[in-house]
Motif scaffolding. Structure first.
Motif, PDB file in Angstrom:
ATOM      1  N   GLY A   8       0.820  -1.225   0.000  1.00  0.00           N
ATOM      2  CA  GLY A   8       0.000   0.000   0.000  1.00  0.00           C
ATOM      3  C   GLY A   8       0.841   1.255   0.000  1.00  0.00           C
ATOM      4  O   GLY A   8       0.437   2.303   0.501  1.00  0.00           O
ATOM      5  N   ILE A   9       2.044   1.164  -0.610  1.00  0.00           N
ATOM      6  CA  ILE A   9       2.996   2.288  -0.512  1.00  0.00           C
ATOM      7  C   ILE A   9       2.503   3.536  -1.261  1.00  0.00           C
ATOM      8  O   ILE A   9       2.876   4.659  -0.911  1.00  0.00           O
ATOM      9  N   ALA A  10       1.655   3.343  -2.275  1.00  0.00           N
ATOM     10  CA  ALA A  10       1.172   4.506  -3.042  1.00  0.00           C
ATOM     11  C   ALA A  10      -0.030   5.182  -2.369  1.00  0.00           C
ATOM     12  O   ALA A  10      -0.554   6.165  -2.876  1.00  0.00           O
ATOM     13  N   GLY A  11      -0.460   4.647  -1.220  1.00  0.00           N
ATOM     14  CA  GLY A  11      -1.585   5.251  -0.503  1.00  0.00           C
ATOM     15  C   GLY A  11      -1.125   6.386   0.393  1.00  0.00           C
ATOM     16  O   GLY A  11       0.063   6.719   0.461  1.00  0.00           O
ATOM     17  N   GLN A  12      -2.096   6.975   1.088  1.00  0.00           N
ATOM     18  CA  GLN A  12      -1.780   8.098   1.988  1.00  0.00           C
ATOM     19  C   GLN A  12      -0.693   7.714   3.000  1.00  0.00           C
ATOM     20  O   GLN A  12       0.363   8.351   3.079  1.00  0.00           O
ATOM     21  N   ASP A  13      -0.944   6.665   3.779  1.00  0.00           N
ATOM     22  CA  ASP A  13      -0.008   6.311   4.856  1.00  0.00           C
ATOM     23  C   ASP A  13       1.296   5.745   4.303  1.00  0.00           C
ATOM     24  O   ASP A  13       2.375   6.024   4.833  1.00  0.00           O
ATOM     25  N   GLY A  14       1.194   4.928   3.238  1.00  0.00           N
ATOM     26  CA  GLY A  14       2.394   4.324   2.668  1.00  0.00           C
ATOM     27  C   GLY A  14       3.378   5.391   2.210  1.00  0.00           C
ATOM     28  O   GLY A  14       4.597   5.256   2.407  1.00  0.00           O
ATOM     29  N   SER A  15       2.856   6.467   1.636  1.00  0.00           N
ATOM     30  CA  SER A  15       3.757   7.511   1.133  1.00  0.00           C
ATOM     31  C   SER A  15       4.424   8.259   2.293  1.00  0.00           C
ATOM     32  O   SER A  15       5.634   8.494   2.273  1.00  0.00           O
ATOM     33  N   TYR A  16       3.642   8.599   3.323  1.00  0.00           N
ATOM     34  CA  TYR A  16       4.268   9.293   4.470  1.00  0.00           C
ATOM     35  C   TYR A  16       5.226   8.372   5.223  1.00  0.00           C
ATOM     36  O   TYR A  16       6.288   8.807   5.690  1.00  0.00           O
TER      37      TYR A  16
END
Ligand code: NAP
Ligand code: G4F
Length: 330
Positions: A8-16
């Motif tokens: 889920g790296i491209a999601g909100q939390d994954g990116s932060y």
């Protein structure tokens, strides 16, 4: 150099979380799904994609072979399972897919973890949606509260939570759950209520639209900032003893109050623009969330830094900036 693997790296939390771990000196590997948007247009990853310690790999939680391949190639020290069909309302429309990704996806990850990299530590993105209708007498939900979910999403997350605890005990794995209450940011998907309200209110402010339609405005949520919550994930996974922790602000606000804060910041009155449309109502609603994060605050020395108002104002500033830039390039 420690290696982290994040689904889920491209999601909100994954990116932060990627940005946070790169700053701490980690090598960060993330799973992305192939979709019709080119990888270089997935803007949440703009800040990390050129970092030499950042690597994105194709995979899918419903594809066990892809998970096994990635764990074998990467051999991570820390595994963060953030990938999910994360929209509660959408889970009523796609219940089976939601269970495949959010429940069976967790067991796919755990099986690969147990067989290929059992020395690693594992973090599961569990959710306050699991508590459903339960509210303790003092008005909070906490680690000991009964789980009584009211959506396919919530039911699937309860399975994920329990199977993580089972693998921890049965196979002596360092498998943890962060039970995170709602958290938002400028990177929040714009069909979640905070970003929907902020984006539309900014469009109203700029004369681009004149109405906002919502569902239930009388539900309450404990809304924190994603940046604060990814710090908590790192603390949860690195605690000596694998355990489960609620992460929350310990405050609650209604959707109506949130509208008031956003529109007031833009010198508008939400009552002039907001109406309710039944299409945004849910077949079953979770009416009230307020998390008790005392355990995380005392054991992990974690606390949030953003206030609710600061977060909502940051989201407004972001959307005003984006919309004004779009307008000026027309
Ligand atoms: P998000 O922005 O929707 O990100 C979810 C990510 O999961 C997306 O990048 C998505 O990929 C990916 N994904 C979906 N299905 C997948 C699959 N089958 N295989 C691999 N990846 C898949 O959600 P978020 O807000 O960052 O939340 C992160 C996690 O925390 C989720 O598990 C969510 O359920 C949980 N959680 C969130 C909150 C919250 O308030 N934000 C609270 C509690 C728990 P695409 O980009 O390709 O769609
Ligand atoms: O922003 P929401 O869609 O978030 P919800 O359902 O609380 O789920 C989020 O938080 C969970 C943690 O508790 C996560 F696990 C989950 O992944 C997700 O991040 O809705 C918040 C509230 C609900 O009561 C909803 O009925 O806002 C209400 N609402 C009112 N009008 C609306 C709308 N929600 C959405 N999405 N769109 C509306 O128009």
């Amino acid at each position: 150099m420690k290696k982290a693997f994040i689904t889920g790296i491209a999601g909100q939390d994954g990116s932060y979380l990627s940005e946070y771990l790169l700053e701490l000196g980690y090598e960060v590997h993330g799973m992305v799904r192939r979709n019709s948007v080119a990888e270089n247009q997935q803007s949440r990853l703009n800040a990390v994609r050129l970092n030499p310690n950042f690597f994105a790999h194709y995979g899918d939680l419903t594809d066990q072979t892809s998970i096994e391949r990635l764990l074998t190639e990467i051999n991570p020290d820390e595994i963060y399972n953030l990938g999910a069909q994360s929209h509660v309302r959408v889970s009523f429309d796609v219940p089976q897919y939601t269970v495949q990704a959010n429940a069976l996806g967790v067991i796919n990850m755990l099986e690969a973890y147990k067989r290929i990299s059992p020395q690693a530590k594992f973090y599961q993105a569990s959710s306050s949606e699991m508590f459903g209708l339960t509210v303790e007498d003092d008005g909070y939900q906490r680690e000991t509260s009964v789980m009584n979910p009211v959506s396919p999403y919530g039911c699937a997350k309860v399975f994920g939570y329990n199977i993580v605890r089972h693998y921890r005990r049965a196979y002596n794995l360092h498998a943890t759950n962060g039970i995170l209450f709602n958290h938002e940011s400028p990177r929040r998907g714009s069909n979640f209520v905070t970003n929907k309200v902020v984006k539309t209110a900014c469009q109203i402010k700029l004369g681009l639209t004149d109405k906002l339609e919502l569902g239930n405005m009388d539900s309450y949520r404990d809304w924190g900032h994603s940046k604060d919550y990814v710090r908590a994930m790192h603390k949860v996974i690195n605690h000596d003893e694998a355990d489960d922790f609620c992460i929350s602000t310990m405050e609650t606000h209604s959707v109506r109050e949130m509208c008031d804060v956003v529109f007031k910041y833009l010198d508008l009155d939400y009552k002039d623009y907001v109406s309710q449309n039944p299409i945004y109502m849910r077949p079953e609603e979770l009416p009230y969330l307020k998390g008790d994060s005392t355990k995380a605050r005392t054991t992990l020395d974690w606390k949030p830094t953003y206030t609710f108002e600061e977060m909502m104002h940051e989201m407004c500033d972001h959307w005003l900036d984006v919309l004004q830039n779009i307008e000026s390039t027309r």
